[in-house]
Design an enzyme around this catalytic site. Structure first.
Site, PDB file in Angstrom:
ATOM      1  N   CYS A  39     -17.997 -17.819  -6.354  1.00 10.66           N
ATOM      2  CA  CYS A  39     -17.035 -16.727  -6.535  1.00 10.66           C
ATOM      3  C   CYS A  39     -17.620 -15.490  -5.860  1.00 10.66           C
ATOM      4  CB  CYS A  39     -16.785 -16.456  -8.016  1.00 10.66           C
ATOM      5  SG  CYS A  39     -15.788 -14.963  -8.242  1.00 10.66           S
ATOM      6  N   HIS A  52     -14.650   3.532 -12.265  1.00 14.14           N
ATOM      7  CA  HIS A  52     -13.536   3.531 -13.214  1.00 14.14           C
ATOM      8  C   HIS A  52     -14.092   3.569 -14.630  1.00 14.14           C
ATOM      9  CE1 HIS A  52     -14.192  -0.712 -14.052  1.00 14.14           C
ATOM     10  NE2 HIS A  52     -14.036  -1.019 -12.776  1.00 14.14           N
ATOM     11  N   LYS A  82      -9.383  -7.273 -18.245  1.00  9.52           N
ATOM     12  CA  LYS A  82     -10.517  -6.410 -17.941  1.00  9.52           C
ATOM     13  C   LYS A  82     -10.091  -5.427 -16.847  1.00  9.52           C
ATOM     14  CE  LYS A  82     -15.069  -6.556 -15.852  1.00  9.52           C
ATOM     15  NZ  LYS A  82     -15.797  -7.115 -14.727  1.00  9.52           N
ATOM     16  N   LYS A  86     -11.579  -3.375 -10.294  1.00  6.42           N
ATOM     17  CA  LYS A  86     -11.045  -3.019  -8.987  1.00  6.42           C
ATOM     18  C   LYS A  86     -10.203  -4.166  -8.426  1.00  6.42           C
ATOM     19  CE  LYS A  86     -10.963  -2.194  -4.547  1.00  6.42           C
ATOM     20  NZ  LYS A  86     -10.183  -1.321  -3.813  1.00  6.42           N
ATOM     21  N   CYS A  92     -17.951 -12.423  -8.237  1.00  4.80           N
ATOM     22  CA  CYS A  92     -19.151 -12.436  -9.101  1.00  4.80           C
ATOM     23  C   CYS A  92     -20.420 -12.497  -8.267  1.00  4.80           C
ATOM     24  CB  CYS A  92     -19.165 -13.655 -10.010  1.00  4.80           C
ATOM     25  SG  CYS A  92     -17.838 -13.734 -11.204  1.00  4.80           S
ATOM     26  N   HIS A 132     -17.053   1.262 -15.576  1.00  7.62           N
ATOM     27  CA  HIS A 132     -18.370   1.740 -15.103  1.00  7.62           C
ATOM     28  C   HIS A 132     -18.795   2.962 -15.925  1.00  7.62           C
ATOM     29  CE1 HIS A 132     -16.534   0.330 -11.091  1.00  7.62           C
ATOM     30  NE2 HIS A 132     -17.424  -0.587 -11.410  1.00  7.62           N
ATOM     31  N   CYS A 168     -11.792 -18.190 -11.503  1.00  9.01           N
ATOM     32  CA  CYS A 168     -12.800 -17.339 -12.141  1.00  9.01           C
ATOM     33  C   CYS A 168     -12.050 -16.464 -13.148  1.00  9.01           C
ATOM     34  CB  CYS A 168     -13.493 -16.462 -11.093  1.00  9.01           C
ATOM     35  SG  CYS A 168     -14.342 -15.064 -11.845  1.00  9.01           S
ATOM     36  N   HIS A 225     -12.045 -12.624 -12.040  1.00  7.60           N
ATOM     37  CA  HIS A 225     -11.420 -12.193 -10.780  1.00  7.60           C
ATOM     38  C   HIS A 225     -10.110 -12.908 -10.483  1.00  7.60           C
ATOM     39  CE1 HIS A 225     -15.689 -11.024 -10.498  1.00  7.60           C
ATOM     40  NE2 HIS A 225     -15.149  -9.925 -10.024  1.00  7.60           N
TER      41      HIS A 225
HETATM   42  N1  MSP Z   1     -23.825  -5.001  -8.982  1.00 11.05           N
HETATM   43  C1  MSP Z   1     -23.725  -5.745 -10.168  1.00 11.05           C
HETATM   44  C2  MSP Z   1     -24.807  -5.342 -11.165  1.00 11.05           C
HETATM   45  C3  MSP Z   1     -26.207  -5.468 -10.651  1.00 11.05           C
HETATM   46  S1  MSP Z   1     -27.381  -4.897 -11.805  1.00 11.05           S
HETATM   47  C4  MSP Z   1     -28.858  -5.358 -11.187  1.00 11.05           C
HETATM   48  C5  MSP Z   1     -22.351  -5.540 -10.797  1.00 11.05           C
HETATM   49  N2  MSP Z   1     -21.715  -4.409 -10.452  1.00 11.05           N
HETATM   50  S2  MSP Z   1     -20.236  -3.975 -10.950  1.00 11.05           S
HETATM   51  O1  MSP Z   1     -19.871  -2.850 -10.136  1.00 11.05           O
HETATM   52  O2  MSP Z   1     -19.361  -5.089 -10.936  1.00 11.05           O
HETATM   53  O3  MSP Z   1     -20.408  -3.383 -12.353  1.00 11.05           O
HETATM   54  C6  MSP Z   1     -20.818  -4.134 -13.407  1.00 11.05           C
HETATM   55  C7  MSP Z   1     -20.861  -3.377 -14.709  1.00 11.05           C
HETATM   56  O4  MSP Z   1     -19.829  -2.368 -14.839  1.00 11.05           O
HETATM   57  C8  MSP Z   1     -20.549  -4.314 -15.853  1.00 11.05           C
HETATM   58  O5  MSP Z   1     -21.605  -5.110 -16.229  1.00 11.05           O
HETATM   59  C9  MSP Z   1     -20.188  -3.322 -16.921  1.00 11.05           C
HETATM   60  O6  MSP Z   1     -21.360  -2.723 -17.405  1.00 11.05           O
HETATM   61  C10 MSP Z   1     -19.369  -2.318 -16.160  1.00 11.05           C
HETATM   62  N3  MSP Z   1     -17.950  -2.679 -16.192  1.00 11.05           N
HETATM   63  C11 MSP Z   1     -17.142  -2.923 -15.125  1.00 11.05           C
HETATM   64  N4  MSP Z   1     -15.876  -3.138 -15.593  1.00 11.05           N
HETATM   65  C12 MSP Z   1     -15.863  -3.041 -16.941  1.00 11.05           C
HETATM   66  C13 MSP Z   1     -14.852  -2.991 -17.924  1.00 11.05           C
HETATM   67  N5  MSP Z   1     -13.566  -3.168 -17.654  1.00 11.05           N
HETATM   68  N6  MSP Z   1     -15.225  -2.694 -19.194  1.00 11.05           N
HETATM   69  C14 MSP Z   1     -16.519  -2.385 -19.524  1.00 11.05           C
HETATM   70  N7  MSP Z   1     -17.482  -2.409 -18.626  1.00 11.05           N
HETATM   71  C15 MSP Z   1     -17.246  -2.966 -17.375  1.00 11.05           C
HETATM   72  O7  MSP Z   1     -21.933  -6.377 -11.560  1.00 11.05           O
END
Ligand code: MSP
Length: 511
Positions: free
Chosen positions: A126, A18, A295, A298, A129, A21, A144, A147
């Site tokens: 959590c 999304h 935020k 998903k 997280c 990411h 949390c 979430h």
């Molecule tokens: N798998 C772990 C990261 C491991 S790194 C060794 C994780 N994954 S995640 O799929 O949840 O994605 C995390 C990252 O996606 C966040 O740290 C951020 O960079 C990005 N984002 C996910 N949602 C976001 C927003 N709504 N806004 C901006 N970035 C965010 O955590």
């Protein structure tokens, strides 16, 4: 050659990509192009984080074995980034060959040096997280904050990494390296967190609870905690332990969102210290893209898909908008109204209109070249803005203020518009005696357009390529920004006017 290693987080395969990411991955792509233009050899890593409870649960809900489930979503991430022209070099998957062995080597090394102990633990976990939350991390309702779920109380015997041993060394490192964590308020947040005694890190999960993970090498009743496994992707991808490219590693910039600050600014550096691996160069922390005041995530179901958005509003428009509208490090709200306004003002009008009006005038009047000895002070003043803008751009990138870089570039577009409105080439075209002025003013404008394209290349790579092609210049000119203020007496124009960006209207609020 100077080098840089840029990484995004590796994304959990519980959700399709999304805008949250996309933002971080697109920023890495932009930084890669920016640094390449400044003479660096850049390696850009992204990928997927595939083990852990969250994935095991999702796969079970989907009625699929976890590996099959992970394969499918990892492929979606990879394809999405490719379709969006994100130029990664390494797509790392934590289920890929050799990763498990290397993670086991790392855990074993920590055990051998006495940094791992076995003990009973109680805490609130959590699953979203994938970590235990402290009482200060939950909101007033005990949920949390990311979430909006209540962490589960858990009590079990596990293996712990003695992270607390490295607390003082970490504080000293942060003190001695003021630019290590950017923007500054995140550095302060970490330092203030480190004022409390640091706990140890639980690095195992009993197989009675979770089997989808890497086996702990010294106790087959446990798998390794998913964050311990995932963080090691960054060094494993560079050949650790046997063929480690330590020089490239030292140049590493980790791009992360603020949700994973603690794992990257505390867990990871202490793991590196214990493993005797040097520290990465920088941790850059971004804020959240919000939808309403939440935020995008998903688990909350309020996400926008970057491919859908671009299909509706035009290639590369999302990159420009996201970089322009977020003050890096702070939260920003995604709003379709401001996105549409940004496209129309800066892309369809702005650069789009400028390129089309200058090239149309050149075509109509068959102008391709001029005599540089006729340049006036006004021309020179405008031309000098190219270098000044590039300097402002570079400073903004060094300070992680991407918004300011785009702002400086938009101002340069306006300066060229202003110049054309003053020179009135359409009026000069009507007076045969003003031919030299017509050629001069249009060719100065072409030089400005060339510089604008080269400068914006990291953000709008395809549009920049189209502009250079229309100027009759090779794409290789995008590979460096050093010649942005070169002098050119003419262009091999084809007189084609490229369609860059369409004006758009809002359809409906996609929330
Ligand atoms: N798998 C772990 C990261 C491991 S790194 C060794 C994780 N994954 S995640 O799929 O949840 O994605 C995390 C990252 O996606 C966040 O740290 C951020 O960079 C990005 N984002 C996910 N949602 C976001 C927003 N709504 N806004 C901006 N970035 C965010 O955590």
């Amino acid at each position: 050659m100077k080098s840089k290693y840029l990484t995004t987080p590796i994304y959990y395969v519980n959700a399709k990509p999304h805008i949250g990411h996309y933002y971080t991955t697109m920023l890495a792509d932009t930084l890669k192009r920016h640094y390449m233009q400044r003479g660096y050899a850049v390696t850009f890593l992204t990928g997927t984080d595939e083990h852990g409870e969250k994935i095991e649960q999702m796969a079970a809900e989907a009625g699929k074995p976890p590996q099959m489930f992970a394969d499918e979503i990892a492929a979606v991430f990879r394809d999405t980034w490719e379709q969006l022209n994100l130029n990664f070099d390494i797509f790392f998957r934590t289920t890929q060959k050799d990763h498990a062995k290397k993670v086991q080597t790392a855990v074993q090394r920590l055990k051998d040096r006495g940094d791992i102990v076995f003990r009973e633990y109680s805490g609130n976990y959590c699953v979203g997280c994938e970590r235990f939350l402290t009482s200060s991390e939950v909101n007033a309702e005990g949920l949390c904050p990311d979430h909006l779920r209540k962490p589960e109380p858990r009590s079990e015997a596990n293996y712990f990494f003695l992270m607390s041993k490295y607390q003082q060394a970490l504080i000293d490192y942060i003190d001695q390296n003021p630019e290590w964590i950017e923007p500054k308020h995140y550095r302060n947040e970490v330092l203030s967190f480190l004022k409390q005694p640091l706990g140890d890190l639980c690095i195992s999960r009993p197989k009675t609870r979770l089997t989808w993970g890497i086996d702990l090498p010294f106790d087959d009743k446990y798998v390794i905690y998913v964050w311990f496994d995932a963080l090691l992707n960054y060094t494993n991808a560079l050949g650790w332990p046997d063929d480690f490219d330590a020089d490239l590693w030292r140049s590493c910039i980790h791009l992360v969102g603020k949700d994973i600050l603690k794992t990257h600014a505390v867990y990871w550096p202490t793991m590196l210290m214990a493993l005797g691996i040097p520290q990465f160069a920088k941790l850059q922390v971004g804020g959240y893209w919000l939808s309403g005041d939440h935020k995008m995530s998903k688990s909350l179901g309020n996400v926008l898909r970057p491919l859908d958005v671009e299909a509706q509003y035009g290639t590369e428009t999302l990159r420009f908008y996201l970089l322009k509208d977020m003050a890096y490090g702070q939260d920003a709200s995604f709003s379709e109204n401001s996105y549409v306004a940004c496209i129309n003002a800066h892309l369809a009008n702005g650069i789009g209109n400028l390129v089309s009006r200058v090239l149309t005038l050149c075509a109509k009047n068959e102008v391709k070249s001029f005599d540089p000895s006729t340049l006036t002070d006004k021309d020179r003043t405008l031309l000098a803005l190219r270098r000044l803008t590039l300097d402002a751009w570079d400073r903004a990138f060094e300070e992680c203020k991407y918004q300011n870089a785009i702002k400086a570039w938009c101002e340069l577009v306006s300066s060229v518009d202003f110049y054309i409105n003053e020179m009135k080439p359409w009026a000069l075209a009507k007076q045969p005696e003003s031919r030299a002025d017509l050629e001069r003013s249009l060719c100065v404008s072409l030089q400005m357009i060339e510089a604008l394209a080269i400068m914006i290349y990291p953000v709008l790579p395809q549009a920049a390529g189209k502009i250079l092609a229309a100027l009759g210049l090779g794409q290789s000119m995008l590979a460096t920004a050093t010649d942005v203020d070169r002098t050119s007496a003419g262009y091999g124009l084809t007189y084609d006017v490229p369609k860059l960006f369409m004006r758009v209207t809002i359809t409906e609020e996609t929330t």
